[in-house]
Design a protein around this motif. Structure first.
Motif, PDB file in Angstrom:
ATOM      1  N   ARG A  42      13.342 -16.268 -21.352  1.00  0.00           N
ATOM      2  CA  ARG A  42      13.019 -15.228 -22.102  1.00  0.00           C
ATOM      3  C   ARG A  42      12.371 -15.356 -23.510  1.00  0.00           C
ATOM      4  O   ARG A  42      11.638 -14.874 -23.824  1.00  0.00           O
ATOM      5  CB  ARG A  42      14.291 -14.164 -22.201  1.00  0.00           C
ATOM      6  N   ARG A  43      12.680 -16.729 -24.070  1.00  0.00           N
ATOM      7  CA  ARG A  43      11.896 -17.054 -25.176  1.00  0.00           C
ATOM      8  C   ARG A  43      10.622 -17.196 -25.026  1.00  0.00           C
ATOM      9  O   ARG A  43       9.785 -17.156 -25.815  1.00  0.00           O
ATOM     10  CB  ARG A  43      12.781 -18.209 -25.791  1.00  0.00           C
ATOM     11  N   PHE A  44      10.271 -17.511 -23.869  1.00  0.00           N
ATOM     12  CA  PHE A  44       8.610 -17.842 -23.559  1.00  0.00           C
ATOM     13  C   PHE A  44       8.240 -16.701 -22.772  1.00  0.00           C
ATOM     14  O   PHE A  44       6.919 -16.799 -22.450  1.00  0.00           O
ATOM     15  CB  PHE A  44       8.879 -18.932 -22.638  1.00  0.00           C
ATOM     16  N   THR A  45       8.805 -15.400 -22.363  1.00  0.00           N
ATOM     17  CA  THR A  45       8.083 -14.412 -21.912  1.00  0.00           C
ATOM     18  C   THR A  45       7.357 -13.496 -22.876  1.00  0.00           C
ATOM     19  O   THR A  45       7.710 -12.941 -23.775  1.00  0.00           O
ATOM     20  CB  THR A  45       9.264 -13.474 -21.084  1.00  0.00           C
ATOM     21  N   ARG A  91       0.733 -28.146 -22.981  1.00  0.00           N
ATOM     22  CA  ARG A  91       0.045 -27.391 -21.756  1.00  0.00           C
ATOM     23  C   ARG A  91       0.886 -28.127 -20.305  1.00  0.00           C
ATOM     24  O   ARG A  91       1.259 -27.295 -19.575  1.00  0.00           O
ATOM     25  CB  ARG A  91      -1.252 -28.156 -21.567  1.00  0.00           C
ATOM     26  N   PHE A  92       1.452 -29.246 -20.183  1.00  0.00           N
ATOM     27  CA  PHE A  92       2.224 -29.848 -19.160  1.00  0.00           C
ATOM     28  C   PHE A  92       3.283 -29.241 -19.005  1.00  0.00           C
ATOM     29  O   PHE A  92       3.791 -28.505 -18.153  1.00  0.00           O
ATOM     30  CB  PHE A  92       2.408 -31.468 -19.370  1.00  0.00           C
ATOM     31  N   VAL A  93       4.229 -29.081 -20.020  1.00  0.00           N
ATOM     32  CA  VAL A  93       5.255 -28.299 -20.172  1.00  0.00           C
ATOM     33  C   VAL A  93       5.210 -26.648 -19.898  1.00  0.00           C
ATOM     34  O   VAL A  93       5.928 -26.176 -19.230  1.00  0.00           O
ATOM     35  CB  VAL A  93       6.057 -28.492 -21.500  1.00  0.00           C
ATOM     36  N   MET A  95       5.394 -21.440 -16.925  1.00  0.00           N
ATOM     37  CA  MET A  95       4.647 -20.659 -16.341  1.00  0.00           C
ATOM     38  C   MET A  95       5.041 -20.231 -14.960  1.00  0.00           C
ATOM     39  O   MET A  95       5.036 -19.004 -14.246  1.00  0.00           O
ATOM     40  CB  MET A  95       3.017 -20.988 -16.680  1.00  0.00           C
ATOM     41  N   LYS A  96       5.125 -21.292 -13.983  1.00  0.00           N
ATOM     42  CA  LYS A  96       5.477 -21.286 -12.674  1.00  0.00           C
ATOM     43  C   LYS A  96       6.747 -20.561 -12.583  1.00  0.00           C
ATOM     44  O   LYS A  96       7.022 -19.495 -11.643  1.00  0.00           O
ATOM     45  CB  LYS A  96       5.396 -22.549 -12.119  1.00  0.00           C
ATOM     46  N   LYS A  97       7.635 -20.701 -13.470  1.00  0.00           N
ATOM     47  CA  LYS A  97       8.907 -19.946 -13.076  1.00  0.00           C
ATOM     48  C   LYS A  97       9.021 -18.444 -13.723  1.00  0.00           C
ATOM     49  O   LYS A  97       9.613 -17.832 -13.193  1.00  0.00           O
ATOM     50  CB  LYS A  97       9.921 -20.951 -14.311  1.00  0.00           C
ATOM     51  N   LEU A  98       8.020 -18.454 -14.601  1.00  0.00           N
ATOM     52  CA  LEU A  98       8.147 -17.093 -15.278  1.00  0.00           C
ATOM     53  C   LEU A  98       7.232 -16.123 -14.029  1.00  0.00           C
ATOM     54  O   LEU A  98       7.881 -14.979 -13.740  1.00  0.00           O
ATOM     55  CB  LEU A  98       7.151 -17.088 -16.390  1.00  0.00           C
ATOM     56  N   LEU A 107       6.590 -12.306 -13.901  1.00  0.00           N
ATOM     57  CA  LEU A 107       5.668 -11.879 -14.852  1.00  0.00           C
ATOM     58  C   LEU A 107       4.259 -11.721 -13.955  1.00  0.00           C
ATOM     59  O   LEU A 107       4.131 -12.334 -12.885  1.00  0.00           O
ATOM     60  CB  LEU A 107       5.201 -13.250 -15.450  1.00  0.00           C
ATOM     61  N   GLN A 108       3.657 -10.570 -14.529  1.00  0.00           N
ATOM     62  CA  GLN A 108       2.498  -9.873 -13.839  1.00  0.00           C
ATOM     63  C   GLN A 108       1.345 -10.678 -14.292  1.00  0.00           C
ATOM     64  O   GLN A 108       1.002 -10.565 -15.629  1.00  0.00           O
ATOM     65  CB  GLN A 108       2.341  -8.262 -14.157  1.00  0.00           C
ATOM     66  N   VAL A 109       0.658 -11.269 -13.411  1.00  0.00           N
ATOM     67  CA  VAL A 109      -0.739 -12.174 -13.678  1.00  0.00           C
ATOM     68  C   VAL A 109      -1.796 -11.474 -12.865  1.00  0.00           C
ATOM     69  O   VAL A 109      -2.026 -11.679 -11.678  1.00  0.00           O
ATOM     70  CB  VAL A 109      -0.440 -13.463 -13.389  1.00  0.00           C
ATOM     71  N   LYS A 110      -2.347 -10.488 -13.490  1.00  0.00           N
ATOM     72  CA  LYS A 110      -3.437  -9.694 -12.647  1.00  0.00           C
ATOM     73  C   LYS A 110      -4.582  -9.319 -13.666  1.00  0.00           C
ATOM     74  O   LYS A 110      -4.664  -9.932 -14.838  1.00  0.00           O
ATOM     75  CB  LYS A 110      -2.892  -8.143 -12.581  1.00  0.00           C
TER      76      LYS A 110
END
Length: 176
Positions: free
Chosen positions: A3-6, A151-153, A158-161, A166-169
């Protein structure tokens, strides 16, 4: 922990962030990152497209502040010709620069959105400050040395989000 990264919203480019979309959310101020959010990290000056975007936001009565972890000279070279206020050496995701931006903006926290290309600095910092955030794709895939580890981390986060919804459109998508 995720949630901290969302981010509150996601879009591929700052170009998708329009005054109309910001007004729909009650936004009166934008705190935006600079490097790889608005321009390439190794470009000194704003492009015509960036200038037009900033002017459109400001013309709609929405304040703009640049907030960058980069040094004073680099940020000033970009911001001064545009007459845009800025905070350099922000040390995102630490909170000092966000507190300074709040004082400069003099609007309610709910009326501020932070725009950036990094989960570990821009989005985490905005979330820690309890501000809305918009994640954009980096302008270019190359990065300064200091950013490569992040970026690596971030790619793992991002994959988990995305797996969690997470909507990526195309276009600006608000997640809540």
């Amino acid at each position: 922990m995720l949630r901290r990264f969302t981010p509150t919203a996601y879009t591929k480019s700052f170009r998708d962030i329009t005054p109309e979309r910001l007004h729909e959310r009650g936004i009166r101020a934008v705190i935006t990152d600079l490097d790889n959010t608005l321009i390439e990290w190794d470009r000194a000056h704003a492009t015509d497209e960036v200038i037009a975007w900033i002017r459109s936001i400001e013309s709609a009565g929405i304040q703009v502040i640049l907030m960058s972890n980069n040094n004073e000279e680099r940020v000033n070279i970009f911001a001064e010709p545009l007459g845009v206020r800025y905070i350099a050496r922000a040390n995102k995701p630490l909170q000092g620069a966000y507190k300074k931006a709040r004082r400069m903006l003099q609007v309610q926290d709910s009326e501020i959105v932070c725009v950036g290309d990094q989960l570990m600095t821009d989005i985490l910092g905005a979330n820690r400050a309890r501000l809305q955030s918009i994640l954009v794709l980096p302008i270019v895939t190359s990065d300064a040395k200091a950013t490569k580890f992040n970026r690596f981390v971030e790619s793992k986060i991002m994959k988990k989000l995305v797996r969690q919804g997470l909507q990526v459109k195309e276009g600006l998508v608000w997640n809540n």
